[in-house]
Structure formats: structure tokens, C-alpha cells
Design a protein around this motif. Structure first.
Motif, short mmCIF file in Angstrom:
data_model
loop_
_atom_site.label_atom_id
_atom_site.label_comp_id
_atom_site.label_asym_id
_atom_site.label_seq_id
_atom_site.Cartn_x
_atom_site.Cartn_y
_atom_site.Cartn_z
N LEU A 8 0.82 -1.22 0.00
CA LEU A 8 0.00 0.00 0.00
C LEU A 8 0.85 1.27 0.00
O LEU A 8 0.55 2.23 -0.71
N LEU A 9 1.92 1.28 0.82
CA LEU A 9 2.73 2.48 1.00
C LEU A 9 3.65 2.78 -0.18
O LEU A 9 3.83 3.92 -0.56
N CYS A 10 4.26 1.75 -0.72
CA CYS A 10 5.18 1.98 -1.85
C CYS A 10 5.00 0.85 -2.87
O CYS A 10 5.88 0.00 -3.04
N PRO A 11 3.84 0.83 -3.53
CA PRO A 11 3.52 -0.27 -4.44
C PRO A 11 4.53 -0.47 -5.56
O PRO A 11 4.74 -1.59 -6.02
N ASP A 12 5.17 0.60 -6.00
CA ASP A 12 6.11 0.50 -7.10
C ASP A 12 7.55 0.26 -6.65
O ASP A 12 8.45 0.14 -7.48
N GLY A 13 7.76 0.17 -5.34
CA GLY A 13 9.10 -0.06 -4.81
C GLY A 13 9.62 -1.44 -5.19
O GLY A 13 8.87 -2.41 -5.26
N GLU A 14 10.90 -1.53 -5.44
CA GLU A 14 11.52 -2.81 -5.82
C GLU A 14 11.50 -3.77 -4.64
O GLU A 14 12.10 -3.50 -3.61
N ALA A 15 10.84 -4.88 -4.81
CA ALA A 15 10.68 -5.84 -3.71
C ALA A 15 11.50 -7.10 -3.90
O ALA A 15 12.18 -7.55 -2.98
#
Length: 134
Positions: A12-19
Motif C-alpha cells: 500500500l505504501l510503496c507499491p512500485d518499490g523494488e521488492a
């Protein structure tokens, strides 16, 4: 705190962040990772009858599907029992008896043919479950 909650929040907070990154290649952002874990948990629940508190053993090599399975099982409220894939089948038999696992996720689907499965645990090939649900 269930670490699947952290994944949900990151989605939710950083959906596009590299996971998820393998080598230098980004394979999923946090939204995709969270969705994959959720879908995996639903597959365990709907297709294999897992319920909150059921034990799920992961007996597989380290790979992307393992991580999604780990978070997916936790997302569904299942108790995860990661088990060293180098154990002898008789040692895995003890783990099966001790945990009374409902499901064991393996790389090749050949483990339960080598052990005494007293609790009727279902063996699922991890890659097939992952590929069919995510």
C-alpha cells in the motif's frame, strides 16, 4: 506481528518499490509481491483446504517461489515450517509427524513416496502451485 502484515503495508505504501530482485533484475515490486502472496494463500485455502492454524511445510531449494510461499502461508494464517531440503526422508518423516502438516510444498513431488505419511499430508509441487495461481 505477522510479517505478511508488513508485506501488505509495503504494497500500500510503496507499491512500485523494488521488492524482489534476482541478480540485477527486478522481478516484482511490492504490489506484485503482495498480490502473489495473497493469491498463493487463497490457493492453499480454496484448492487444498488449508485453514487458519494449519501447518504448511516448505521443503524446497531457495528460489522466488519459496519466498512467495512463505509470505503466502503466513498471509493465510497458516503456520509455516520451513524445512531444510537436504534432510533425509526419514528426518522429514519426523517433521511431518511432529507438525501434523496439512500440506508439504516440494520441488519435485517425490518426497511423500519415500516416507510414512501418517497424517495424510498433501504434497504439492511448489512451481506448479505458483505457476497456476500467480
Amino acid at each position: 506481528m505477522n510479517i505478511a502484515n508488513w508485506l501488505y503495508e509495503q504494497g500500500l505504501l510503496c507499491p512500485d518499490g523494488e521488492a524482489l530482485i534476482i541478480g540485477t533484475k527486478v522481478t516484482a515490486n511490492y504490489k506484485e509481491f503482495a498480490q502473489a502472496a495473497y493469491l498463493f494463500s487463497q490457493r492453499l485455502k480454496n484448492d487444498f483446504g488449508c485453514q487458519v492454524g494449519d501447518r504448511v511445510i516448505v521443503f524446497a531449494k531457495n528460489k522466488l517461489e519459496y519466498l512467495i510461499a512463505l509470505y503466502g502461508a503466513l498471509w493465510g494464517g497458516f503456520v509455516i515450517a520451513p524445512t531444510n531440503y537436504r534432510l533425509h526422508p526419514k528426518e522429514v518423516e519426523w517433521v511431518l509427524e511432529d507438525t501434523e502438516a496439512k500440506v508439504i510444498l516440494t520441488d519435485d513431488g517425490q518426497l511423500l513416496s519415500k516416507v510414512n505419511n501418517v497424517h495424510g499430508c498433501k504434497e504439492i509441487i511448489l512451481d506448479e502451485l505458483f505457476n497456476n495461481s500467480v
